[in-house]
Scaffold this active site. Sequence first.
Site, mmCIF file in Angstrom:
data_model
loop_
_atom_site.group_PDB
_atom_site.id
_atom_site.type_symbol
_atom_site.label_atom_id
_atom_site.label_comp_id
_atom_site.label_asym_id
_atom_site.label_seq_id
_atom_site.Cartn_x
_atom_site.Cartn_y
_atom_site.Cartn_z
ATOM 1 N N ILE A 45 0.831 -1.213 0.000
ATOM 2 C CA ILE A 45 0.000 0.000 0.000
ATOM 3 C C ILE A 45 0.862 1.258 0.000
ATOM 4 O O ILE A 45 0.458 2.276 -0.591
ATOM 5 C CB ILE A 45 -1.006 -0.005 1.178
ATOM 6 N N SER A 93 12.039 1.149 6.707
ATOM 7 C CA SER A 93 11.525 -0.192 6.452
ATOM 8 C C SER A 93 12.683 -1.155 6.624
ATOM 9 O O SER A 93 13.832 -0.791 6.376
ATOM 10 C CB SER A 93 10.984 -0.257 5.009
ATOM 11 N N ARG A 94 12.387 -2.391 7.048
ATOM 12 C CA ARG A 94 13.481 -3.329 7.273
ATOM 13 C C ARG A 94 14.121 -3.744 5.951
ATOM 14 O O ARG A 94 15.322 -3.901 5.844
ATOM 15 C CB ARG A 94 12.965 -4.546 8.041
ATOM 16 N N LYS A 96 -5.399 2.006 7.753
ATOM 17 C CA LYS A 96 -6.414 1.195 8.425
ATOM 18 C C LYS A 96 -5.930 -0.246 8.467
ATOM 19 O O LYS A 96 -5.117 -0.618 7.621
ATOM 20 C CB LYS A 96 -7.771 1.264 7.724
ATOM 21 N N ASP A 147 -9.598 -7.599 7.198
ATOM 22 C CA ASP A 147 -8.724 -6.545 6.664
ATOM 23 C C ASP A 147 -9.441 -5.792 5.540
ATOM 24 O O ASP A 147 -9.565 -4.569 5.606
ATOM 25 C CB ASP A 147 -7.386 -7.126 6.203
HETATM 26 P P1 NAP Z 1 2.640 -5.352 3.116
HETATM 27 O O1 NAP Z 1 2.766 -5.367 1.622
HETATM 28 O O2 NAP Z 1 2.976 -6.569 3.868
HETATM 29 O O3 NAP Z 1 3.500 -4.097 3.595
HETATM 30 C C1 NAP Z 1 3.696 -3.785 4.953
HETATM 31 C C2 NAP Z 1 5.164 -3.518 5.181
HETATM 32 O O4 NAP Z 1 5.357 -3.256 6.559
HETATM 33 C C3 NAP Z 1 6.032 -4.715 4.861
HETATM 34 O O5 NAP Z 1 6.453 -4.691 3.508
HETATM 35 C C4 NAP Z 1 7.185 -4.588 5.835
HETATM 36 O O6 NAP Z 1 8.278 -3.937 5.193
HETATM 37 C C5 NAP Z 1 6.672 -3.675 6.943
HETATM 38 N N1 NAP Z 1 6.626 -4.396 8.225
HETATM 39 C C6 NAP Z 1 7.095 -3.936 9.409
HETATM 40 N N2 NAP Z 1 6.907 -4.828 10.379
HETATM 41 C C7 NAP Z 1 6.326 -5.894 9.816
HETATM 42 C C8 NAP Z 1 5.896 -7.147 10.313
HETATM 43 N N3 NAP Z 1 6.062 -7.485 11.608
HETATM 44 N N4 NAP Z 1 5.316 -8.012 9.456
HETATM 45 C C9 NAP Z 1 5.168 -7.696 8.147
HETATM 46 N N5 NAP Z 1 5.565 -6.502 7.609
HETATM 47 C C10 NAP Z 1 6.144 -5.612 8.453
HETATM 48 O O7 NAP Z 1 1.157 -4.957 3.539
HETATM 49 P P2 NAP Z 1 0.171 -3.911 2.828
HETATM 50 O O8 NAP Z 1 -0.743 -4.636 1.904
HETATM 51 O O9 NAP Z 1 0.941 -2.754 2.315
HETATM 52 O O10 NAP Z 1 -0.729 -3.533 4.087
HETATM 53 C C11 NAP Z 1 -0.237 -2.667 5.095
HETATM 54 C C12 NAP Z 1 -1.433 -1.950 5.677
HETATM 55 O O11 NAP Z 1 -2.115 -1.253 4.623
HETATM 56 C C13 NAP Z 1 -2.475 -2.906 6.308
HETATM 57 O O12 NAP Z 1 -2.963 -2.365 7.498
HETATM 58 C C14 NAP Z 1 -3.569 -2.975 5.252
HETATM 59 O O13 NAP Z 1 -4.850 -3.173 5.821
HETATM 60 C C15 NAP Z 1 -3.478 -1.590 4.620
HETATM 61 N N6 NAP Z 1 -4.009 -1.562 3.243
HETATM 62 C C16 NAP Z 1 -3.626 -2.509 2.317
HETATM 63 C C17 NAP Z 1 -4.192 -2.500 1.041
HETATM 64 C C18 NAP Z 1 -3.831 -3.517 -0.026
HETATM 65 O O14 NAP Z 1 -4.440 -3.519 -1.113
HETATM 66 N N7 NAP Z 1 -2.861 -4.406 0.178
HETATM 67 C C19 NAP Z 1 -5.127 -1.513 0.711
HETATM 68 C C20 NAP Z 1 -5.455 -0.538 1.663
HETATM 69 C C21 NAP Z 1 -4.888 -0.578 2.922
HETATM 70 P P3 NAP Z 1 9.765 -4.327 5.660
HETATM 71 O O15 NAP Z 1 9.856 -5.829 5.619
HETATM 72 O O16 NAP Z 1 10.621 -3.630 4.673
HETATM 73 O O17 NAP Z 1 9.893 -3.802 7.065
#
Ligand code: NAP
Length: 308
Positions: A15, A37-38, A90, A168
């Site tokens: 996101i 970010s890690r 969110k 989610d």
């Molecule tokens: P994601 O792709 O997994 O990205 C989250 C990032 O947070 C990871 O790439 C990771 O980057 C970092 N992170 C730090 N601590 C972490 C942990 N303990 N476990 C996993 N990742 C960790 O997830 P996302 O889809 O972007 O979603 C993140 C948030 O955005 C959620 O709350 C979700 O509800 C919201 N969201 C997502 C979407 C969608 O379409 N996916 C849409 C709207 C809102 P590093 O490994 O580099 O630290």
Amino acid sequence: MAGPIPIAIVGVGKIARDQHLPAIAANPDFLLAAAISRQGKVEGVPNFTDFESFLRDGPVAAVALCTPPDVRVAMCLAAIEAGRDLLIEKPPAATLGEIETIIAAAKARGVTLFTTWHSRFAPAVERARIWIAARNVTRLDIIWREDVRRWHPGQAWIWLPGGFGVFDPGINALSILTHILPGPIHVEAAELDVPSNAFTAIAARLAMRARGTIPLTADFDWRQEGPQTWSIVVEAGSERMELLMGGAELLIDGRRLDVGPEQEYPAIYRRFARLVSARESDTDISPLRIVADACLKGRQVATDAFRD
Ligand code: NAP
């Protein structure tokens, strides 16, 4: 404050890349000053891996937190303690207790806190709210079915405790619901389908009631391939409103209305800039309360293991 607000993005994942970075780049009120970010990196700005040490002297006034909800509370409290204004993706935190702690800390420190609900900024949502405000709603049904493999590819955290599972995306529907139909909503019954290798649900069905009387249902499913369904259908006697595609389309009694282009994340950052400038916060947590109640009241049904 003169000039753009220097902001850091935390959690460079799906996101952050898809929405936050383009929205920040397009908004003259903000200047992306760092990424934390890690593993994820953002080109053209300093990148850091440790948030708390970054906060000690990182040259930013604000932070946009895009990490999964279960790791937010410590990060939020650290950012608030360091006096940074804070925008949170969110769901705002993994539990009601966590977000209430975050809100209290922000208030005590005097920083701006914005717990965002991006679906509320979908183009048809305001028209839907106005339609409902002028009527007596008699029932409302949510159908939110999407393909988890398309929207959360390889994300292990969604299946862990605090990962929300199908809530989610489901909480996006609940964020629209609580915005267009204000007032108390209680969960009467919930059934949660939990894969045998997961801690969170892959599907959930909720029966709810608004203002003690109006029947509401929600059907959340993460197993839908092909066309995706994000619909809220509202009846007011013989009148009918259909909010489709997550709030991007609106039909009134079968007639399609022109609601304008999609602009959720640009609108979120415009609102954050106004909140920061006014030194105000926006911290509605009502969608999270419904999810918590569904989990408290829900009957769990074991279902097939999920393979990504
Ligand atoms: P994601 O792709 O997994 O990205 C989250 C990032 O947070 C990871 O790439 C990771 O980057 C970092 N992170 C730090 N601590 C972490 C942990 N303990 N476990 C996993 N990742 C960790 O997830 P996302 O889809 O972007 O979603 C993140 C948030 O955005 C959620 O709350 C979700 O509800 C919201 N969201 C997502 C979407 C969608 O379409 N996916 C849409 C709207 C809102 P590093 O490994 O580099 O630290």
